[in-house]
Design a protein around this motif. Structure first.
Motif, PDB file in Angstrom:
ATOM      1  N   HIS A 128      56.515 -13.968  68.759  1.00  0.00           N
ATOM      2  CA  HIS A 128      57.352 -13.653  68.334  1.00  0.00           C
ATOM      3  C   HIS A 128      58.816 -14.856  68.704  1.00  0.00           C
ATOM      4  CE1 HIS A 128      57.228  -9.363  67.655  1.00  0.00           C
ATOM      5  NE2 HIS A 128      56.104  -9.479  67.767  1.00  0.00           N
ATOM      6  N   PRO A 129      59.905 -14.786  67.659  1.00  0.00           N
ATOM      7  CA  PRO A 129      61.019 -15.742  68.132  1.00  0.00           C
ATOM      8  C   PRO A 129      61.664 -15.567  69.442  1.00  0.00           C
ATOM      9  CG  PRO A 129      61.541 -14.105  66.301  1.00  0.00           C
ATOM     10  CD  PRO A 129      60.428 -13.959  66.934  1.00  0.00           C
ATOM     11  N   VAL A 133      67.354 -15.601  68.381  1.00  0.00           N
ATOM     12  CA  VAL A 133      67.178 -15.528  66.809  1.00  0.00           C
ATOM     13  C   VAL A 133      67.855 -14.261  66.144  1.00  0.00           C
ATOM     14  CG1 VAL A 133      65.469 -15.362  64.769  1.00  0.00           C
ATOM     15  CG2 VAL A 133      65.178 -16.798  66.849  1.00  0.00           C
TER      16      VAL A 133
END
Length: 281
Positions: A128-129, A133
């Protein structure tokens, strides 16, 4: 030596064998609304907070919430986020995106007829970022199979609501889903965590049925218009203690408002004696 060679050969064969095929989720699915029908189709009675582990911050928000806020221009066509969208009238299409060389599933794609939302569930093991973000209504999702159950983790979800009666969600919401198929029936379980507005995970389930005939009703034509004469800069709200509709649901069903607005403790069997005491006042 002969046994060693046979053993190595067997291990090689097992390693080379393809993984057990997972259930096929591809198709067009539409909701069954026998479960929580009042919440999912016509919408909540104002003041319905039953079954939600809301905390004090959520209560403050709900007390100030005016349902006519949805008539404000910027809210008229606002999509539900991923933690809410499956709870309303919905049909969605699922298809697979595969690696052309290996034919392994890279991602599941979804298109929802409600608010015409597109969603990707990544199956290639990516991370996951970072938290900074930008968030979206459908968030960022990754999935993995556990036996015949597809488990999906979603982060980076825009804030919205858990119910149209004014129970808010925050942009720190995270979602775990389980997709469980039984023939033409798809069970969908959601476990929602929100450190801002929920005191513990909020668990919901709903069912969808595979459509035998393709449904062409996939467009959500929403246009922003001034529906009610009003100052377009006004935002409807109530001051603390001044919401005249906050107890509507409790009165309609003959329930103590304390129980309706009680949050997590009211969800457990141990609350039954307290409810009985309140009912006999």
């Amino acid at each position: 030596m002969r046994y060693l060679v046979v053993g190595v050969a067997l291990l090689t064969a097992v390693a080379a064998a393809p993984a057990r095929a997972q259930l096929n989720l591809v198709g067009e699915w539409t909701g069954r609304y026998h479960e929580d029908q009042g919440d999912r189709v016509p919408g909540d009675v104002q003041g319905d907070f039953t079954g939600v582990p809301l905390n004090d911050a959520a209560r403050k928000y709900a007390e100030a919430f005016d349902v006519t806020r949805v008539a404000v221009l910027e809210h008229q066509c606002q999509p539900y986020n991923v933690a809410h969208i499956y709870r309303g009238p919905i049909q969605f299409r699922i298809w697979e995106e595969k690696d052309p060389a290996t034919q392994e599933i890279i991602a599941y794609r979804q298109f929802s007829g409600t608010y015409m939302q597109w969603r990707t569930i990544w199956m290639d093991g990516r991370a996951h970022p970072p938290a900074y973000v930008p968030h979206t209504h459908m968030g960022f999702s990754t999935g993995e199979w556990h036996g015949d159950i597809l488990t999906v983790n979603t982060t980076h979800i825009k804030k919205e609501f858990y119910r149209r009666s004014g129970i808010p969600s925050s942009d720190l919401t995270t979602l775990v889903e389980h997709y469980i198929r039984h023939g033409n029936l798809l069970s969908h379980v959601m476990i929602i965590t929100d450190p801002v507005y929920l005191s513990e995970p909020y668990v919901l389930s709903q069912e969808f049925v595979l459509m035998e005939r393709g449904n062409q009703n996939w467009l959500y034509n929403c246009t922003y218009v001034m529906e009610v004469p009003m100052d377009k800069n006004d935002v409807p709200y109530y001051l603390p203690g001044r919401n005249p509709f906050i107890e509507d649901s409790a009165k309609q069903f003959g329930l103590p408002f304390e129980a309706v607005f009680g949050g997590a403790p009211t969800l457990y069997p141990e609350y039954q004696p307290a409810l009985e005491r309140l009912m006999t006042r």
